[in-house]
Design a protein around this motif. Structure first.
Motif, PDB file in Angstrom:
ATOM      1  N   VAL A 115       9.009 -16.536 -22.899  1.00 35.49           N
ATOM      2  CA  VAL A 115       9.793 -15.370 -23.283  1.00 35.49           C
ATOM      3  C   VAL A 115      10.262 -14.628 -22.030  1.00 35.49           C
ATOM      4  O   VAL A 115       9.473 -14.371 -21.119  1.00 35.49           O
ATOM      5  CB  VAL A 115       8.976 -14.409 -24.181  1.00 35.49           C
ATOM      6  N   PHE A 116      11.548 -14.296 -21.999  1.00 35.92           N
ATOM      7  CA  PHE A 116      12.158 -13.569 -20.890  1.00 35.92           C
ATOM      8  C   PHE A 116      12.706 -12.253 -21.427  1.00 35.92           C
ATOM      9  O   PHE A 116      13.008 -12.135 -22.620  1.00 35.92           O
ATOM     10  CB  PHE A 116      13.289 -14.392 -20.264  1.00 35.92           C
ATOM     11  N   SER A 117      12.863 -11.274 -20.548  1.00 40.32           N
ATOM     12  CA  SER A 117      13.387  -9.984 -20.989  1.00 40.32           C
ATOM     13  C   SER A 117      14.261  -9.368 -19.918  1.00 40.32           C
ATOM     14  O   SER A 117      14.160  -9.698 -18.731  1.00 40.32           O
ATOM     15  CB  SER A 117      12.246  -9.030 -21.340  1.00 40.32           C
ATOM     16  N   ALA A 118      15.137  -8.462 -20.352  1.00 39.01           N
ATOM     17  CA  ALA A 118      16.005  -7.726 -19.429  1.00 39.01           C
ATOM     18  C   ALA A 118      16.267  -6.353 -20.026  1.00 39.01           C
ATOM     19  O   ALA A 118      16.309  -6.192 -21.254  1.00 39.01           O
ATOM     20  CB  ALA A 118      17.318  -8.469 -19.198  1.00 39.01           C
ATOM     21  N   GLY A 119      16.465  -5.366 -19.170  1.00 35.58           N
ATOM     22  CA  GLY A 119      16.756  -4.020 -19.637  1.00 35.58           C
ATOM     23  C   GLY A 119      18.218  -3.858 -20.011  1.00 35.58           C
ATOM     24  O   GLY A 119      19.045  -4.755 -19.811  1.00 35.58           O
ATOM     25  N   SER A 120      18.536  -2.707 -20.576  1.00 34.01           N
ATOM     26  CA  SER A 120      19.922  -2.385 -20.880  1.00 34.01           C
ATOM     27  C   SER A 120      20.576  -1.768 -19.647  1.00 34.01           C
ATOM     28  O   SER A 120      19.900  -1.447 -18.663  1.00 34.01           O
ATOM     29  CB  SER A 120      19.992  -1.419 -22.060  1.00 34.01           C
ATOM     30  N   VAL A 121      21.885  -1.597 -19.695  1.00 33.17           N
ATOM     31  CA  VAL A 121      22.634  -1.008 -18.580  1.00 33.17           C
ATOM     32  C   VAL A 121      23.188   0.339 -19.033  1.00 33.17           C
ATOM     33  O   VAL A 121      24.023   0.393 -19.940  1.00 33.17           O
ATOM     34  CB  VAL A 121      23.786  -1.938 -18.145  1.00 33.17           C
ATOM     35  N   PRO A 122      22.758   1.440 -18.436  1.00 32.06           N
ATOM     36  CA  PRO A 122      23.226   2.764 -18.863  1.00 32.06           C
ATOM     37  C   PRO A 122      24.709   2.961 -18.567  1.00 32.06           C
ATOM     38  O   PRO A 122      25.192   2.623 -17.484  1.00 32.06           O
ATOM     39  CB  PRO A 122      22.371   3.727 -18.029  1.00 32.06           C
ATOM     40  N   VAL A 123      25.424   3.508 -19.547  1.00 32.38           N
ATOM     41  CA  VAL A 123      26.842   3.847 -19.383  1.00 32.38           C
ATOM     42  C   VAL A 123      27.131   5.103 -20.201  1.00 32.38           C
ATOM     43  O   VAL A 123      26.323   5.512 -21.032  1.00 32.38           O
ATOM     44  CB  VAL A 123      27.770   2.704 -19.875  1.00 32.38           C
ATOM     45  N   ALA A 124      28.283   5.688 -19.949  1.00 30.22           N
ATOM     46  CA  ALA A 124      28.749   6.800 -20.776  1.00 30.22           C
ATOM     47  C   ALA A 124      29.329   6.194 -22.053  1.00 30.22           C
ATOM     48  O   ALA A 124      30.401   5.592 -22.040  1.00 30.22           O
ATOM     49  CB  ALA A 124      29.799   7.611 -20.036  1.00 30.22           C
ATOM     50  N   VAL A 125      28.617   6.349 -23.153  1.00 29.72           N
ATOM     51  CA  VAL A 125      28.972   5.658 -24.389  1.00 29.72           C
ATOM     52  C   VAL A 125      30.115   6.360 -25.117  1.00 29.72           C
ATOM     53  O   VAL A 125      30.067   7.565 -25.372  1.00 29.72           O
ATOM     54  CB  VAL A 125      27.750   5.552 -25.332  1.00 29.72           C
ATOM     55  N   VAL A 126      31.143   5.583 -25.431  1.00 25.57           N
ATOM     56  CA  VAL A 126      32.250   6.047 -26.264  1.00 25.57           C
ATOM     57  C   VAL A 126      32.074   5.540 -27.688  1.00 25.57           C
ATOM     58  O   VAL A 126      32.231   6.269 -28.651  1.00 25.57           O
ATOM     59  CB  VAL A 126      33.605   5.580 -25.685  1.00 25.57           C
ATOM     60  N   ASP A 127      31.711   4.268 -27.815  1.00 26.78           N
ATOM     61  CA  ASP A 127      31.559   3.643 -29.132  1.00 26.78           C
ATOM     62  C   ASP A 127      30.684   2.401 -28.957  1.00 26.78           C
ATOM     63  O   ASP A 127      30.984   1.548 -28.121  1.00 26.78           O
ATOM     64  CB  ASP A 127      32.937   3.253 -29.681  1.00 26.78           C
ATOM     65  N   THR A 128      29.606   2.315 -29.718  1.00 26.71           N
ATOM     66  CA  THR A 128      28.708   1.164 -29.593  1.00 26.71           C
ATOM     67  C   THR A 128      29.150  -0.035 -30.419  1.00 26.71           C
ATOM     68  O   THR A 128      28.544  -1.105 -30.322  1.00 26.71           O
ATOM     69  CB  THR A 128      27.279   1.540 -30.013  1.00 26.71           C
ATOM     70  N   CYS A 129      30.199   0.127 -31.208  1.00 29.62           N
ATOM     71  CA  CYS A 129      30.654  -0.957 -32.077  1.00 29.62           C
ATOM     72  C   CYS A 129      31.013  -2.201 -31.257  1.00 29.62           C
ATOM     73  O   CYS A 129      31.787  -2.125 -30.307  1.00 29.62           O
ATOM     74  CB  CYS A 129      31.870  -0.497 -32.872  1.00 29.62           C
ATOM     75  N   GLY A 130      30.442  -3.328 -31.624  1.00 30.52           N
ATOM     76  CA  GLY A 130      30.784  -4.592 -30.981  1.00 30.52           C
ATOM     77  C   GLY A 130      29.999  -4.917 -29.736  1.00 30.52           C
ATOM     78  O   GLY A 130      30.164  -6.003 -29.165  1.00 30.52           O
ATOM     79  N   ALA A 131      29.119  -4.009 -29.298  1.00 33.50           N
ATOM     80  CA  ALA A 131      28.357  -4.274 -28.075  1.00 33.50           C
ATOM     81  C   ALA A 131      27.446  -5.491 -28.247  1.00 33.50           C
ATOM     82  O   ALA A 131      27.366  -6.358 -27.366  1.00 33.50           O
ATOM     83  CB  ALA A 131      27.535  -3.044 -27.685  1.00 33.50           C
ATOM     84  N   GLY A 132      26.766  -5.565 -29.385  1.00 31.02           N
ATOM     85  CA  GLY A 132      25.894  -6.704 -29.637  1.00 31.02           C
ATOM     86  C   GLY A 132      26.655  -8.006 -29.754  1.00 31.02           C
ATOM     87  O   GLY A 132      26.160  -9.074 -29.355  1.00 31.02           O
TER      88      GLY A 132
END
Length: 287
Positions: A206-223
């Motif tokens: 199992v491997f893991s990675a963190g998220s990348v902080p940004v100024a969020v406008v809309d989370t739609c479609g990120a996944g």
């Protein structure tokens, strides 16, 4: 796998999202978003799905053709195109209607299925057909599926790669969920956990990675962009597990900086759409 320009096909859901509080519509849906992200990279990409013979479909077709996908790959079937009505106040989303339309449990025509069998990779969107999943497994096709939060609605026995949403609370372990997916028969599993990051079980570690902080406008479609990036970087560019997770996280974060699941013209909600769903909107406003 290592192929310079693989043949990639995303199949399944699409949707017209109407943001009532903001007055605009965007085009999306997991499978369509994945296909668009592949196409934006210049990859040999097709999108298979279904729309109804309605005005919503014409908006969808406009966005689909703008990104270079073939309109002819989409079937028109009796019924309605998928529409989501939602409000978005200070980042707090409320879904008033989620109509999956004619694309729910979509199974392609015989000709389109043959194209799936010869593709280098196939991605199935959410709300996929059990019958289609079992056929692809039986044919030993290379494919992934996004089960989102509906983790075990479908049989996952023999599925090569499963993407799923997991807990964003760091206090809640992810390993038991991964173990359940493996016990259900998934060969490899990617769990995305929002700001917490992502986890990948390649079948042996199992491997893991963190998220990348940004100024969020809309989370739609990120996944969806995460999926598109991970499949290409890990399976076709032979990037390491860690590198593939990190690249996917960075690209998913970039998607959060603009409206919609991919760059597209932002259109005002048509009056005919408001009229069509007037009773749903009024009922929700009274609630």
């Amino acid at each position: 796998m290592n192929k310079t320009n693989p043949t990639l096909i995303a199949i399944g859901d699409n949707c017209l999202d109407a943001y009532l509080t903001k007055g605009f519509v965007t085009v999306g849906g997991n499978a369509l978003n994945v296909a668009v992200q592949w196409r934006r990279q210049g990859l040999n990409t097709r999108y298979f799905g279904a729309l109804g013979p309605d005005e919503e479909a014409e908006i969808m077709f406009g966005a689909i053709e703008d990104v270079g996908l073939d309109r002819a790959d989409i079937e028109i079937r009796p019924g309605s195109s998928a529409v989501t009505l939602l409000t978005d106040d200070a980042g707090e989303r409320r879904f008033l209607l989620e109509s999956l339309g004619v694309g729910e449990n979509y199974v392609p025509s015989v000709e389109r299925y043959e194209a799936l069998r010869h593709a280098d990779w196939v991605h199935l969107g959410t709300n996929s057909s059990e019958r289609l999943v079992r056929r692809l497994v039986a044919d030993d096709a290379p494919f992934s599926i996004d089960v989102s939060t509906r983790h075990f609605d479908l049989s996952l026995e023999g599925v090569p790669l499963v993407f799923a949403s997991g807990p964003d609370d760091p206090a809640e372990p992810v390993e038991p969920l991964i173990a359940r997916f493996r016990a259900a028969g998934a060969r490899q599993v990617v769990i995305t956990c929002g700001k917490r990051g992502s986890f990948y079980d390649n079948g042996s570690a199992v491997f893991s990675a963190g998220s990348v902080p940004v100024a969020v406008v809309d989370t739609c479609g990120a996944g969806d962009r995460f999926i598109a990036s991970f499949v290409v970087s890990r399976l076709f560019e032979n990037q390491s597990e860690q590198a593939a997770l990190e690249r996917a996280a960075a690209e998913a974060a970039e998607t959060c900086t603009h409206l919609g699941g991919f760059p597209q013209p932002i259109l005002a909600i048509p009056q005919w759409l408001l009229d069509k769903y007037d009773s749903v909107i009024r009922t929700a406003q009274r609630a």
